[in-house]
Enzyme design. Sequence first.
Site, PDB file in Angstrom:
ATOM      1  N   LEU A 503       0.818  -1.212   0.000  1.00 56.56           N
ATOM      2  CA  LEU A 503       0.000   0.000   0.000  1.00 56.56           C
ATOM      3  C   LEU A 503       0.849   1.259   0.000  1.00 56.56           C
ATOM      4  O   LEU A 503       0.421   2.296  -0.479  1.00 56.56           O
ATOM      5  CB  LEU A 503      -0.925   0.010   1.226  1.00 56.56           C
ATOM      6  CG  LEU A 503      -1.932  -1.138   1.311  1.00 56.56           C
ATOM      7  CD1 LEU A 503      -2.719  -1.036   2.604  1.00 56.56           C
ATOM      8  CD2 LEU A 503      -2.868  -1.129   0.113  1.00 56.56           C
ATOM      9  N   GLY A 504       2.037   1.188   0.541  1.00 59.39           N
ATOM     10  CA  GLY A 504       2.894   2.365   0.574  1.00 59.39           C
ATOM     11  C   GLY A 504       4.169   2.067   1.337  1.00 59.39           C
ATOM     12  O   GLY A 504       4.298   1.044   2.007  1.00 59.39           O
ATOM     13  N   GLY A 506       7.430   3.996   3.733  1.00 60.33           N
ATOM     14  CA  GLY A 506       7.776   5.143   4.541  1.00 60.33           C
ATOM     15  C   GLY A 506       9.202   5.066   5.016  1.00 60.33           C
ATOM     16  O   GLY A 506       9.989   4.232   4.566  1.00 60.33           O
ATOM     17  N   GLU A 507       9.538   5.923   5.969  1.00 60.77           N
ATOM     18  CA  GLU A 507      10.909   6.015   6.451  1.00 60.77           C
ATOM     19  C   GLU A 507      11.328   4.755   7.181  1.00 60.77           C
ATOM     20  O   GLU A 507      12.466   4.323   7.106  1.00 60.77           O
ATOM     21  CB  GLU A 507      11.025   7.238   7.375  1.00 60.77           C
ATOM     22  CG  GLU A 507      12.377   7.408   8.002  1.00 60.77           C
ATOM     23  CD  GLU A 507      13.461   7.529   6.954  1.00 60.77           C
ATOM     24  OE1 GLU A 507      14.540   6.968   7.192  1.00 60.77           O
ATOM     25  OE2 GLU A 507      13.231   8.150   5.905  1.00 60.77           O
ATOM     26  N   PHE A 508      10.377   4.129   7.918  1.00 62.13           N
ATOM     27  CA  PHE A 508      10.760   3.007   8.770  1.00 62.13           C
ATOM     28  C   PHE A 508      10.357   1.656   8.189  1.00 62.13           C
ATOM     29  O   PHE A 508      10.618   0.631   8.786  1.00 62.13           O
ATOM     30  CB  PHE A 508      10.134   3.175  10.154  1.00 62.13           C
ATOM     31  CG  PHE A 508      10.500   4.470  10.786  1.00 62.13           C
ATOM     32  CD1 PHE A 508      11.762   4.666  11.320  1.00 62.13           C
ATOM     33  CD2 PHE A 508       9.602   5.528  10.834  1.00 62.13           C
ATOM     34  CE1 PHE A 508      12.110   5.858  11.896  1.00 62.13           C
ATOM     35  CE2 PHE A 508       9.950   6.720  11.409  1.00 62.13           C
ATOM     36  CZ  PHE A 508      11.212   6.889  11.939  1.00 62.13           C
ATOM     37  N   VAL A 511       3.926  -0.689   4.243  1.00 61.81           N
ATOM     38  CA  VAL A 511       2.601  -1.122   4.680  1.00 61.81           C
ATOM     39  C   VAL A 511       1.999  -1.970   3.577  1.00 61.81           C
ATOM     40  O   VAL A 511       1.995  -1.564   2.406  1.00 61.81           O
ATOM     41  CB  VAL A 511       1.691   0.083   5.001  1.00 61.81           C
ATOM     42  CG1 VAL A 511       0.304  -0.401   5.382  1.00 61.81           C
ATOM     43  CG2 VAL A 511       2.289   0.902   6.124  1.00 61.81           C
ATOM     44  N   LYS A 529       2.021  -3.305   8.933  1.00 60.11           N
ATOM     45  CA  LYS A 529       3.168  -2.404   8.883  1.00 60.11           C
ATOM     46  C   LYS A 529       4.429  -3.218   9.154  1.00 60.11           C
ATOM     47  O   LYS A 529       4.556  -3.854  10.200  1.00 60.11           O
ATOM     48  CB  LYS A 529       3.018  -1.295   9.911  1.00 60.11           C
ATOM     49  CG  LYS A 529       4.119  -0.247   9.843  1.00 60.11           C
ATOM     50  CD  LYS A 529       3.811   0.906  10.779  1.00 60.11           C
ATOM     51  CE  LYS A 529       4.884   1.972  10.685  1.00 60.11           C
ATOM     52  NZ  LYS A 529       4.602   3.100  11.590  1.00 60.11           N
ATOM     53  N   ASP A 634       4.379  13.433  15.343  1.00 57.12           N
ATOM     54  CA  ASP A 634       4.344  13.317  13.872  1.00 57.12           C
ATOM     55  C   ASP A 634       2.916  13.472  13.371  1.00 57.12           C
ATOM     56  O   ASP A 634       2.490  12.771  12.451  1.00 57.12           O
ATOM     57  CB  ASP A 634       4.922  11.967  13.439  1.00 57.12           C
ATOM     58  CG  ASP A 634       5.258  11.957  11.946  1.00 57.12           C
ATOM     59  OD1 ASP A 634       5.226  13.045  11.331  1.00 57.12           O
ATOM     60  OD2 ASP A 634       5.532  10.883  11.404  1.00 57.12           O
TER      61      ASP A 634
END
Length: 874
Positions: A503-504, A506-508, A511, A529, A634
Site C-alpha cells: 500500500l505504501g 515510509g521512512e521506517f 505497509v 506495517k 508526527d
Amino acid sequence: MEVSLCILLFLLHFNEGIHGVRFTQKPFHQTVTQGNMVRLGCAFEGLSEPEIIWMKDGEKLFSTDQMYITLDPYHWETFHSVKSVQQQDAGKYWCEVEYHGAIISSEPAWITVAGVPHFGVEPEDVAAFAGESFNLTCAASGPPEPVEVLWWLGGEQNGDFTPSPSVLFVKGVNESIKFHCEPRNARGISVSRTGTVHIKARPDSLGRTGHHVSDFNITLTWSPGFTGHSQLSTCTIQLSRGPGEVKLPDVVVEVPPFQHVFEGLRSYSNYSVRVRCDNEVGSSPFSPWVDFHTPQAAPSAAPKNFTFDLSEQQLTLSWATLEQEELRGRLQEELRGRLLAYKLQWNQGGESQDPLLFKENVAHLSGAGRFFNATFQVAACTMAGCGPWSQPVLVMPVSAMQAQTQRGHMWVGLLFGLLVATMVGLLLIVLIRNRGKETQFGSAFAAQGAEVPVSFTAARSFNRQFPELPESTLDSLGINSDLKAKLQDVLIFERLLTLGRMLGKGEFGSVREAFLKSENNSGQKVAVKVLKTDINSSSDIEQCLKEAAYMKDFHHPNVIQLIGVSLHRRAQQRLPIPMVILPFMKHGDLHTFLLMSRLGDEPFTVSQQILIQFMLDIARGMEYLSNKNIIHRDLAARNCMLNENMSVCVADFGLSKKIYSGDYYRQGSVSKLPVKWIALESLADNVYTTQSDVWAFGVTMWEIMTRGQTPYPGVENSEIYEYLIKGERLKQPPDCPADIYEIMHSCWSPVPKCRPSFQHLIDQLELLWAKLNPAPVKEPLLYVNLEEEDGEQANSGTRSSEEPSWGVPWQCAGIEEDEKDWLMVSSGAALAIGGDYRYIIGPSVSAIDEESRHSEDGLSEDIREEEEDVIINV
C-alpha cells in the site's frame, strides 16, 4: 504577336483612363495668424467614389476635420480644416487619389503661421568656475521676420536688441545668477525659460549606500548626493575586514554606473565599506561605514587525526577540530562558517549505512561488536553544507591488529610446525598400515551372517532444500521483559497472515494489505506495517514494537487500534522482522483523500462542514492521547486515516513518546523528523510537549483547508527555522474563513503555554460546526474508494541580523524573556532533521503490485526498497 497587341491595347486603355480623371481644384498657399482657423480644398472628377487622401509633409493626415461633398456622380470635393492654427501646423499640403494602382497628386500648397517668435534654441543652465567666462545662446524665428533678441541677466537688461540667433558673452561671475532672453518681431514678444548660471563646487556626501551579498561576492551600490554642478568622474571605495581591522587597498571605479562588485571575499567574515566620489573640483566626504557579513560556506578541509578506540562495550571515534589559522602570513580558512555538526558516515560489507551527526569532535557508539570491519569517514558541516571526507578508518579488533603487526615473527613458528606435522603424518601412516593388517587377519575368522554389533545414524542432512523455518517468538528477540509481557497476548502466528500488495512505503518500512485468518477459519482484511529488512539489532525491533505497545492501550473511535503483532522469520538471519497488524482503512490516508478531491481524475467537492468534522475527529483523538501522556510528534494529514464511515483516526505512532515524569520529552538520539510540522521550540531545543502537538495540529488544519497542499510552499526545509523565528507563519488559504484561520493561527504561538489545549480546540470547532447548516444527506462523492479493481491508485505526492519580531497575534500575559530565546542546535544531541519527509501509507503504483504477484517471497523482495535517507541539509 497577339500578346504584344493585347499589351498595347491595355496601355492605350489605361492612358485614356488616366487622362479621364483629374483634379479640378487644388489647395492654395495661405499665411495665417497663430490661433486662427484655416481651410484647404480639393476637387476631383472622373470616378464615382474616389478615396481622396490629404497629405502633409509626406505623411497622411487622419483628422475628423475633413469633409467630402458630391458635386455630381463623378465629381467630388473635399476640405481639410484646422480650427486653431499653431506653429506645428505649418507645412506643405496636397491631395492624392489612387487609380488602377497609380497615385494622382494635386499641386501642393503651403500654410505659413504668422505670430510672435517661436524658439529654436532656448537658453540652458550653465555650470562654470567662479570668474570663468562663458557664452549664452538664444535663437527664435517668425514669420514674420525679422526677429531680434534682448538679454536679461540678474534681473537687469544686458545691452540692446541683436538679430536672432543671438550669442551673449559673459566675462564671468562669482555667484549663481538667473538669466533669460526676449525675442520680438512685428507680431509681439516671446519670453524664454529662465536659466541659471551655477558655480561649480565639490560634491556633497553620498546618498543611500546599499549592498547585496551573494556567496563570496558583494555588489555595492550607492546614489550620489549633490554633485556640485559638475559631473562625477570617479569614486573611491575603501574596504576593511570589520571596524578597526586591516584596511584593504582602495578601489577607484569610473562612474556611472554607481556600483561595484567585490569578488573572492572571505566566507563567514565581517566587512566594512565606505565610498567617496570626485568631480573636476574635488572629492566628497566619505560616506559612513556600512557593515556586512559574508555567508557561510562548506568547510574546505577534512578533519585530521581521525582515530578510534575499541572496547568491549563501545566504539569511540575522535578527530581534530577545524580551525582558522595564520599560515605563512596568509589566513588559511578551513571551517569557513559556524560549525553545526560533524557528519559521520560508515560502510560495512560494501553497503553504506545511515550517516550520523555529532556536535562535538568525538562519537561514542554502543555495541562495539557490530562495527567490526566497518569503514568510517568524517566531515565537518556548516549551514552551507558539508566539507570533504576524511581518510577512511577501518575498525578492527585489537587482537587482529596485534596479529598484523606480529605477522613477520610467525614465519619461524610456521616452518617449525610444518616440520612437526610432517613427522606426525609419517608416524600415522605406519600405524594405519599395521592396523589394516590386523583387521584383515581378524575378518578371516568372522562368522557369516553375524549381526553388526555397532550402527549409527547421520547427524546432519546434506539436503539442498532449506528446512521449514520455525515460528518466531518474543523470547528470541532480546527485548526487555516488560515489553515482551505486554505484547504476549497479541502475538499472532505468521502462518495466519496472507500478505498482499504493497500500500505504501515510509521512512521506517512499508505497509501491505493482508488477510488475517482466525483459529475458526474466519478472516478479515487488515493492514500490516513491516519494518525494513536491514535491521541488525534488538534495539531496532524494540523501537518498532514500542509503537504497537502504545496502540494496544488505545480505545477511542478517533485513534487507530492494534489488532496484533507478528514476526516474519528470515532464512539465515538471527533476528526476525516485526510486523504490526492494524485495521484496514478503506479510504486511505486523509492527505491522499484531500489531494484527490482537487487533482484526481474526477475531482469532487468536500463541504466546509465535513472539513471541520475532520478537524474535530483529529482533535478528539489527540485529546485522548494527551490525557494518556502520549506525545505523537508526527501529527499530519498523511498520518490520519479514513475508515469506511469517513471518520478520521489518528495513526502512525512511530515517533510517539510516553511522558513518565514532567510534561516534556527531549529528543536525544538520531531520528528523522518532519520539519514543516515541528514546533519552533522543538526545532531549537529538541523538546517535545503536548503543546508541540498542538502546533502540528494547526499545520494539519491548514492542510485540510488547502485540500492537501504542502505547507510553506517555496520555503526549503533548511530555511524553516529562520522563517519562523522572524515571526512568519502559514498564510490564510484563499477559501478559509477568518474564524477557522484564527484558530489554526493560535496554535503557532512562539510561547508554548499560550497555545490552546486540545479540549479548548474541540470546544471552538464544535461552535463553528454548529453554526453551519447541516450538509446534504446525499453526498456520494465523499465516499470515494481510492483503490481501483486492478489494484492501481492515484499517486499521492505533489510534491538578518535583526531580532525576531513578536507580533500581536502571539502576545501572552506572563511571557518570560528567556522563553523567547532558543538555541539553534541543542548541545550534545545528534542532529538529524530534514527532507520533505513524506512517508504516506497510501496508494502504490501497479509496478509494485506486479512485483508482489510474481515474487515467491514478496515481503523479502519489496521491503528491501528504501526511500532515500533524509538528513538535515546542514
